[in-house]
Design an enzyme around this catalytic site. Sequence first.
Site, mmCIF file in Angstrom:
data_model
loop_
_atom_site.group_PDB
_atom_site.id
_atom_site.type_symbol
_atom_site.label_atom_id
_atom_site.label_comp_id
_atom_site.label_asym_id
_atom_site.label_seq_id
_atom_site.Cartn_x
_atom_site.Cartn_y
_atom_site.Cartn_z
ATOM 1 N N ASP A 18 0.978 -1.097 0.060
ATOM 2 C CA ASP A 18 0.011 -0.068 0.029
ATOM 3 C C ASP A 18 0.915 1.351 0.035
ATOM 4 O O ASP A 18 2.127 1.189 0.414
ATOM 5 C CB ASP A 18 -0.704 -0.050 1.214
ATOM 6 C CG ASP A 18 -1.616 1.358 1.229
ATOM 7 O OD1 ASP A 18 -2.341 1.519 0.307
ATOM 8 O OD2 ASP A 18 -1.616 1.777 2.624
ATOM 9 N N ASP A 23 0.196 4.900 0.852
ATOM 10 C CA ASP A 23 -0.075 5.777 1.920
ATOM 11 C C ASP A 23 -0.113 5.183 3.490
ATOM 12 O O ASP A 23 -0.718 4.335 3.628
ATOM 13 C CB ASP A 23 -1.378 6.644 1.690
ATOM 14 C CG ASP A 23 -1.351 7.396 0.375
ATOM 15 O OD1 ASP A 23 -0.172 7.866 -0.114
ATOM 16 O OD2 ASP A 23 -2.480 7.462 -0.215
#
Length: 498
Positions: free
Chosen positions: A331, A333
Amino acid sequence: MNPGIDYSIVIPTTGRESLRTLLRALATATGPRPREIIVVDDRPADAELPLVETEPRVTVIRSGGRGPAAARNAGWRQAAGTWIAFLDDDVVTASDWPLRLTADLAGLDELTAASTAHIEVPLPTDRKPTDDERGTAGLATARWITADMAYRRSVLAEVGGFDERFPRAFREDADLAMRVCLAGYHIVRGERVTCHPARRSGPMASVRAQRGNADNALMRRKYGRRWRQRIGEQPGMLGHHALTAALGAGALGFGVARRWRTAFGFAAAWTALTARFAARRIAPGPRTRDEIGRMVLSSALIPPAACWHRARGEVRHRHATHDAPLALLFDRDDTLIVDVPYLGDPSKVEPMPGALDSLRLLRTAGIALGIVSNQSGVARGLISTEQLAAVNARVEEMLGPFETWQVCVHGDGDGCDCRKPRPGMVVRAAAHLGVDVSRCVLIGDTGADVDAATTAGARAILVPTARTLPEEVHRARREAIVARDISEAVRLAMAGAR
């Protein structure tokens, strides 16, 4: 000098006379002395070894003719040194080799597991090298070569030493180094230089060497189709050999069926490929009558031999596997970079603590890397696709390249199959990287990351942040793995934790 370096020397041997030369060189070399020298006799039958009788530190043990991987394992497991310096019995060490070895090992941090030497292969200066000599010269550019390589004994114990399914002096060193890197360690190149004389292996050595294709099958099973790239090697020639062997078989088959025109066509194509292969091998050599004859004959025999041994290896190792992943997906962020809601300004990209070092570790191990990221700000009109592209470019500028970017720009109600927790981006990332999704690990900070991975059939590791919901952490402890930070997550993934 570095008298504080505690090391043992392990030398596997099949009784070659060159062992005597090596032991004499070690006995008279200057620098800190080893704790012991263990010579591992890997011959199945008892026979006298050409040892240096005046060297009191030499211990001889037997490994029963099971190959160099088993011999080295027998040696290091008996050795008591903190460092285990592996030497081949046909190398020539410098007169100050102990001094240079200990200088290479001094000051290495605990995450540095091994030090390799520079290998020099002297080639004739009055003529071009033969095929045998060029084969030996390849050792000088090999990434991990145990002709002269020192490992921490503790790391050898941690990863289980050499894989004894490799029965030849081929791939067993690269396999060990791969597992050491996957365990989170570094391997560095030292400054010492060791000479490896060019070997003479006989007229059909290149045909016999095709047995190594069975070991290549084991490497593919353990490390995926990209295994050559991961160990720093150029693509092989198995595809060429398979085509050549198929053409030869077709010519024979159609000839037996008396379909002469088709048989002639296959034979002509086989001849063209074989001639081109032979010419490529003859061109850099001395081009003597004997050498040309060997190259022509062996060039005809290598393709079927390579295919036979590869098929044999695929059958033999069909159940072999490795829990370490072939690809890590992240991922974006709050996993790789600090989360700034709907980030559209590249100047605000800030890596998460430990992200750069963790990615560097993964790239050293040759693991494919990708990003899977929800970016609904595009659908909401809060950022443009150009801003998103600029931010992602800045991420790569700061953290290095990723081999696939899977980004979902849809909103919650768009009904796409890509937005996490749906599995679409994970499945597409695996397909783009050319790996089975079950050999992928997704590292993220939300329950959506865990759900996307597990639904796709990948593994998941949750790295909670202040924004991660407590119920997501609780559920992840049952369905996945929870790590303290990205550094721990990467080490757990590389170790194959489930």
